[in-house]
Design an enzyme around this catalytic site. Sequence first.
Site, PDB file in Angstrom:
ATOM      1  N   GLY A 242     -25.751  65.161 -51.593  1.00 33.40           N
ATOM      2  CA  GLY A 242     -25.336  67.188 -51.704  1.00 33.40           C
ATOM      3  C   GLY A 242     -27.083  67.011 -51.718  1.00 33.40           C
ATOM      4  O   GLY A 242     -27.469  68.224 -52.129  1.00 33.40           O
ATOM      5  N   GLU A 278     -24.127  59.171 -51.736  1.00 34.12           N
ATOM      6  CA  GLU A 278     -22.741  59.650 -50.894  1.00 34.12           C
ATOM      7  C   GLU A 278     -23.658  61.030 -49.480  1.00 34.12           C
ATOM      8  O   GLU A 278     -23.347  62.046 -49.711  1.00 34.12           O
ATOM      9  CB  GLU A 278     -21.851  60.562 -51.551  1.00 34.12           C
ATOM     10  CG  GLU A 278     -20.696  59.455 -52.065  1.00 34.12           C
ATOM     11  CD  GLU A 278     -19.890  60.230 -53.111  1.00 34.12           C
ATOM     12  OE1 GLU A 278     -19.656  61.596 -52.382  1.00 34.12           O
ATOM     13  OE2 GLU A 278     -18.837  59.417 -53.170  1.00 34.12           O
ATOM     14  N   PRO A 279     -24.789  60.852 -48.543  1.00 35.58           N
ATOM     15  CA  PRO A 279     -25.639  61.830 -48.431  1.00 35.58           C
ATOM     16  C   PRO A 279     -24.497  62.357 -47.280  1.00 35.58           C
ATOM     17  O   PRO A 279     -24.026  61.108 -46.699  1.00 35.58           O
ATOM     18  CB  PRO A 279     -26.913  61.413 -48.300  1.00 35.58           C
ATOM     19  CG  PRO A 279     -27.228  59.780 -48.502  1.00 35.58           C
ATOM     20  CD  PRO A 279     -25.315  58.903 -48.993  1.00 35.58           C
ATOM     21  N   GLY A 280     -24.994  63.202 -47.272  1.00 36.86           N
ATOM     22  CA  GLY A 280     -24.075  63.751 -45.683  1.00 36.86           C
ATOM     23  C   GLY A 280     -25.598  64.490 -44.638  1.00 36.86           C
ATOM     24  O   GLY A 280     -26.395  63.553 -43.630  1.00 36.86           O
ATOM     25  N   ARG A 281     -25.441  65.893 -45.433  1.00 37.66           N
ATOM     26  CA  ARG A 281     -26.474  66.573 -44.940  1.00 37.66           C
ATOM     27  C   ARG A 281     -27.801  65.850 -44.069  1.00 37.66           C
ATOM     28  O   ARG A 281     -28.223  67.127 -43.469  1.00 37.66           O
ATOM     29  CB  ARG A 281     -26.156  68.048 -45.713  1.00 37.66           C
ATOM     30  CG  ARG A 281     -27.202  69.242 -44.502  1.00 37.66           C
ATOM     31  CD  ARG A 281     -27.429  70.331 -45.635  1.00 37.66           C
ATOM     32  NE  ARG A 281     -25.988  70.480 -46.066  1.00 37.66           N
ATOM     33  CZ  ARG A 281     -25.149  71.557 -46.103  1.00 37.66           C
ATOM     34  NH1 ARG A 281     -25.790  72.393 -45.479  1.00 37.66           N
ATOM     35  NH2 ARG A 281     -24.351  72.343 -47.077  1.00 37.66           N
ATOM     36  N   ARG A 317     -21.419  78.041 -40.111  1.00 39.00           N
ATOM     37  CA  ARG A 317     -21.977  78.130 -40.520  1.00 39.00           C
ATOM     38  C   ARG A 317     -22.628  79.393 -41.282  1.00 39.00           C
ATOM     39  O   ARG A 317     -22.470  80.772 -41.838  1.00 39.00           O
ATOM     40  CB  ARG A 317     -22.625  77.108 -41.339  1.00 39.00           C
ATOM     41  CG  ARG A 317     -22.206  75.659 -40.897  1.00 39.00           C
ATOM     42  CD  ARG A 317     -23.399  74.985 -41.058  1.00 39.00           C
ATOM     43  NE  ARG A 317     -24.334  74.857 -42.876  1.00 39.00           N
ATOM     44  CZ  ARG A 317     -25.001  75.264 -43.055  1.00 39.00           C
ATOM     45  NH1 ARG A 317     -25.954  75.807 -42.623  1.00 39.00           N
ATOM     46  NH2 ARG A 317     -24.812  75.554 -44.583  1.00 39.00           N
ATOM     47  N   TYR A 321     -20.736  80.556 -44.268  1.00 44.14           N
ATOM     48  CA  TYR A 321     -22.258  80.825 -45.466  1.00 44.14           C
ATOM     49  C   TYR A 321     -23.322  82.319 -45.341  1.00 44.14           C
ATOM     50  O   TYR A 321     -23.681  81.927 -46.135  1.00 44.14           O
ATOM     51  CB  TYR A 321     -22.544  79.717 -46.024  1.00 44.14           C
ATOM     52  CG  TYR A 321     -21.518  78.591 -45.698  1.00 44.14           C
ATOM     53  CD1 TYR A 321     -20.177  78.204 -46.885  1.00 44.14           C
ATOM     54  CD2 TYR A 321     -21.432  77.395 -44.260  1.00 44.14           C
ATOM     55  CE1 TYR A 321     -18.865  77.089 -46.572  1.00 44.14           C
ATOM     56  CE2 TYR A 321     -20.560  76.380 -44.935  1.00 44.14           C
ATOM     57  CZ  TYR A 321     -19.344  76.397 -46.056  1.00 44.14           C
ATOM     58  OH  TYR A 321     -18.814  75.436 -45.375  1.00 44.14           O
ATOM     59  N   CYS A 346     -14.439  87.412 -30.859  1.00 48.32           N
ATOM     60  CA  CYS A 346     -14.041  88.911 -31.302  1.00 48.32           C
ATOM     61  C   CYS A 346     -14.165  89.617 -32.589  1.00 48.32           C
ATOM     62  O   CYS A 346     -12.275  89.683 -33.053  1.00 48.32           O
ATOM     63  CB  CYS A 346     -12.590  89.537 -30.163  1.00 48.32           C
ATOM     64  SG  CYS A 346     -12.745  89.676 -28.302  1.00 48.32           S
TER      65      CYS A 346
HETATM   66  N1  LLP Z   1     -19.482  63.627 -51.512  1.00 46.15           N
HETATM   67  C1  LLP Z   1     -18.534  64.223 -51.917  1.00 46.15           C
HETATM   68  C2  LLP Z   1     -17.597  63.661 -52.939  1.00 46.15           C
HETATM   69  C3  LLP Z   1     -18.312  65.903 -50.417  1.00 46.15           C
HETATM   70  O1  LLP Z   1     -17.563  66.538 -51.238  1.00 46.15           O
HETATM   71  C4  LLP Z   1     -19.864  65.945 -50.399  1.00 46.15           C
HETATM   72  C5  LLP Z   1     -20.045  67.079 -49.520  1.00 46.15           C
HETATM   73  C6  LLP Z   1     -20.986  64.931 -49.637  1.00 46.15           C
HETATM   74  C7  LLP Z   1     -20.949  63.375 -50.585  1.00 46.15           C
HETATM   75  C8  LLP Z   1     -21.955  65.119 -48.965  1.00 46.15           C
HETATM   76  O2  LLP Z   1     -22.640  66.477 -49.354  1.00 46.15           O
HETATM   77  P1  LLP Z   1     -23.558  66.692 -48.687  1.00 46.15           P
HETATM   78  O3  LLP Z   1     -25.174  65.036 -49.044  1.00 46.15           O
HETATM   79  O4  LLP Z   1     -24.236  66.861 -47.500  1.00 46.15           O
HETATM   80  O5  LLP Z   1     -24.645  68.267 -49.195  1.00 46.15           O
HETATM   81  N2  LLP Z   1     -19.422  72.803 -45.228  1.00 46.15           N
HETATM   82  C9  LLP Z   1     -20.279  73.017 -45.866  1.00 46.15           C
HETATM   83  C10 LLP Z   1     -20.749  72.005 -46.742  1.00 46.15           C
HETATM   84  C11 LLP Z   1     -19.885  70.947 -47.750  1.00 46.15           C
HETATM   85  C12 LLP Z   1     -20.115  69.824 -48.127  1.00 46.15           C
HETATM   86  C13 LLP Z   1     -18.947  69.692 -48.773  1.00 46.15           C
HETATM   87  N3  LLP Z   1     -19.017  68.243 -49.201  1.00 46.15           N
HETATM   88  C14 LLP Z   1     -21.226  73.702 -44.813  1.00 46.15           C
HETATM   89  O6  LLP Z   1     -21.643  73.948 -44.116  1.00 46.15           O
HETATM   90  O7  LLP Z   1     -22.584  74.324 -45.930  1.00 46.15           O
END
Ligand code: LLP
Length: 421
Positions: A242, A278-281, A317, A321, A346
């Site tokens: 997150g 669980e970092p993603g972004r 995005r 959003y 379109c």
């Molecule tokens: N763990 C779980 C269970 C999650 O559902 C998510 C993201 C993450 C980890 C990773 O979160 P992060 O570190 O990336 O914030 N499509 C949206 C973001 C959706 C995130 C969904 N869950 C966007 O483009 O902003």
Amino acid sequence: MDHFEIRDGVMHAEDVSLADLAAKVGTPFYCYSAATIERHYRVFAAAVAGLGNGDPLVAFAVKANPNLSVLATLARLGAGADVVSGGELARALAAGVPADRIVFSGVGKQNHELAAGIEAGILQFNVESEAEILMLGAVAEHYQRAVDISIRINPAVDPKTHGKISTGGADAKFGIPWDRVPAAFALAATQEWLRPVGLAAHIGSQLFDLGPVEDTIRRLGDLARAMTEAGHSIKRIDCGGGLGVPYRADQPPPPSPADYAAMVARVTAGWPWRLVFEPGRMIVGNAGVLVSSVILTKEGARRHFIVVDAAMNDLLRPSLYNAWHEFRALSPRQARRIATIVGPICETGDTFAEDRDVEDVAAGDLVAFMTAGAYGATMASTYNSRALVPEVMVKGAEWAIVSQRNQPAAMLALDARAPWL
Ligand code: LLP
């Protein structure tokens, strides 16, 4: 920080000119910088090293960028994976993420996905409902395999982010309401093959305020202590992902991994449990750009439009959003003007930026949408029968196409004429 900078008058990804890549690959395309991905992973992993029992697991949230080369880059550094579907599980395994570093999250896992996770021997399932406890109990029974589970709690906190990416509120579909956790553990204990060994939470994405995260981790600790007293053997606490990334230079930056880790260290001091993140972004966001070409510019009744060859199907995005992605010319222009940047699709939602002060680009110019490495290509669709764009990874002076452009003919080949036509 990232590795996209202007050199000799043109934006480079590490040592590769994006203009050269555009000439070779065609636009639009995504470009990822391996050095940026590696750096972000290392910074995060170093920040949380030593927390909890001293052996934290950094499980990259595959949904942010599931490209095989992205995952393989991270797997080589020792990253685990947080997956939410059978498809993501298959990708993580194919990329070389060891099964015992994979956690499986998600509110609607199906039996075949639970089975795939058990067959692979993943570390744990983060279970999100009482119904899922029973489903997983039955699948584990079928395999006669002991399965570790963490209960994902819904902490009922406001993560203070965009509504569509908030997951921790009481009305969200995610997790088991925190006050039902003792009952959920008791239910799991009735399942012969389930081992309820952990607690998990993930309250939302693009978080700038660590307060709600701190409250949530405290709650996880309180529950872990209560479950230990109730006789359960707790091993792991999954803090979710997150952490936000900076999309706009003109706004205050999000907390750094060091800020985040300092907060976690304070809250979890003395905890005997293994921590999972669980970092993603924050790992991949700044590691990718979407390169596009200006098709034409046009004057509306009141607006100057820049029509580019990327569209909402390539980078959803902004449309979904109202997200902000910096728009830059690959070869910087001194002159600026207020423009609205749109794609060819379109519908009016196909807008990247409205009335924004940008470089004054013209037809044929190459441009980039920045910070597109997370939730970019992975959320693309073929709307308007547009091809999925290729993905390119750069490492130093090397580059490779790591996902091919799918061609309209290949898409058409998936369709069939009904027998009566
Ligand atoms: N763990 C779980 C269970 C999650 O559902 C998510 C993201 C993450 C980890 C990773 O979160 P992060 O570190 O990336 O914030 N499509 C949206 C973001 C959706 C995130 C969904 N869950 C966007 O483009 O902003």
